[in-house]
Design a protein around this motif. Structure first.
Motif, mmCIF file in Angstrom:
data_model
loop_
_atom_site.group_PDB
_atom_site.id
_atom_site.type_symbol
_atom_site.label_atom_id
_atom_site.label_comp_id
_atom_site.label_asym_id
_atom_site.label_seq_id
_atom_site.Cartn_x
_atom_site.Cartn_y
_atom_site.Cartn_z
ATOM 1 N N PRO A 15 0.809 -1.234 0.000
ATOM 2 C CA PRO A 15 0.000 0.000 0.000
ATOM 3 C C PRO A 15 0.834 1.274 0.000
ATOM 4 O O PRO A 15 0.331 2.350 -0.350
ATOM 5 C CB PRO A 15 -0.816 -0.117 1.295
ATOM 6 C CG PRO A 15 -0.023 -1.028 2.173
ATOM 7 C CD PRO A 15 0.653 -1.993 1.256
ATOM 8 N N VAL A 16 2.109 1.166 0.366
ATOM 9 C CA VAL A 16 2.976 2.348 0.397
ATOM 10 C C VAL A 16 3.183 2.906 -1.005
ATOM 11 O O VAL A 16 3.249 4.126 -1.202
ATOM 12 C CB VAL A 16 4.331 1.987 1.046
ATOM 13 C CG1 VAL A 16 5.316 3.146 0.920
ATOM 14 C CG2 VAL A 16 4.132 1.612 2.507
ATOM 15 N N ASP A 18 1.174 3.056 -3.546
ATOM 16 C CA ASP A 18 0.048 3.899 -3.961
ATOM 17 C C ASP A 18 0.085 5.247 -3.265
ATOM 18 O O ASP A 18 -0.193 6.290 -3.879
ATOM 19 C CB ASP A 18 -1.279 3.184 -3.665
ATOM 20 C CG ASP A 18 -1.469 1.946 -4.519
ATOM 21 O OD1 ASP A 18 -1.312 2.036 -5.751
ATOM 22 O OD2 ASP A 18 -1.774 0.883 -3.961
ATOM 23 N N GLY A 19 0.443 5.238 -1.981
ATOM 24 C CA GLY A 19 0.498 6.493 -1.237
ATOM 25 C C GLY A 19 1.564 7.431 -1.746
ATOM 26 O O GLY A 19 1.346 8.650 -1.852
ATOM 27 N N ALA A 22 0.428 8.847 -5.138
ATOM 28 C CA ALA A 22 -0.649 9.817 -4.927
ATOM 29 C C ALA A 22 -0.083 11.148 -4.434
ATOM 30 O O ALA A 22 -0.614 12.219 -4.751
ATOM 31 C CB ALA A 22 -1.656 9.260 -3.925
ATOM 32 N N THR A 23 0.991 11.091 -3.673
ATOM 33 C CA THR A 23 1.608 12.300 -3.129
ATOM 34 C C THR A 23 2.482 13.010 -4.156
ATOM 35 O O THR A 23 2.433 14.242 -4.289
ATOM 36 C CB THR A 23 2.473 11.947 -1.895
ATOM 37 O OG1 THR A 23 1.656 11.309 -0.917
ATOM 38 C CG2 THR A 23 3.099 13.200 -1.293
#
Length: 222
Positions: A15-16, A18-19, A22-23
């Motif tokens: 999941p990291v 995607d984060g 996104a940032t």
């Protein structure tokens, strides 16, 4: 070495990616690699800078880190050029389990093509020379294409075909390929042999000589 621990670290990083994308935005790609399966090392990916997907292969840079094993270190803030002309700034951070075993990597790739073009334009207006000479790196879902590109680049560096290479030049070619992690990939020796136009026996023989430091075994006819 615990495969369960390694699996847990990879799952936690999924999941990291995607984060981070996104940032950082659409010019960013984040990849998690599992070195235990170099032919399809990509286990999580977000962004599309290099065009790969889950199940894709590692790049030339990844294979070089794989070849260094537990002695591998992070490679940070380097710039390469993809085969389709993109300039990519990257950082590759190795993943270790609690025993210190390197088993994967977290990679961040930023497409800086547009930024570099703007920088070159501003530099031209200011009378400054633009940077040149970025090395080309092959990214792809198919490990075979990455290996072919590495072999081809070595042939281009030699500026002559295999048949015209001296014995020392042939050994050096195999030594360089081994140091870059090519032969850590299954099926790599037959593929390299086919790309060079030599027999599998010759390829295995050259690799054996490189790894043992021997220069005396009888060579097979290429």
């Amino acid at each position: 070495m615990s495969h369960a621990e390694q699996d847990a670290i990879l799952a936690a990083l999924a999941p990291v990616v995607d984060g981070l994308v996104a940032t950082l935005g659409s010019f960013c790609e984040v990849v998690v690699h599992d070195f235990r399966r170099p032919e399809r090392s990509v286990v999580a990916i977000a962004g599309s800078v290099t065009g790969r997907g889950v199940g894709g292969s590692m790049s030339e840079i990844g294979m070089g880190i794989l070849a260094r094993g537990d002695q591998a270190a992070d490679e940070l803030n380097y710039v390469t050029r993809t085969q389709d002309g993109k300039l990519v700034k990257s950082s590759t951070m190795v993943l270790r389990d609690s025993s210190g075993t390197v088993f994967g990597a977290l990679c961040v790739n930023l497409d800086i093509t547009a930024v570099t073009q703007a920088h070159a334009l501003i530099g031209e207006l200011a009378g400054l020379a633009a940077p040149t000479g970025m090395p080309t790196t092959t990214f792809g879902d198919d490990i075979d294409s990455v290996i072919d590109a590495i072999v081809d680049s070595h042939q281009l560096e030699q500026s002559k075909p295999w048949a015209e290479l001296s014995r020392e030049e042939r050994l050096e070619l195999f030594r360089s390929l081994d140091e870059r992690g090519v032969f850590a990939v299954r099926r790599a020796v037959p593929q390299v042999a086919a790309r060079l136009g030599i027999s599998r026996a010759s390829a295995y023989n050259y690799l054996s000589q490189v790894r043992t430091g021997s220069h005396t075994p009888q060579e097979h006819r290429a």
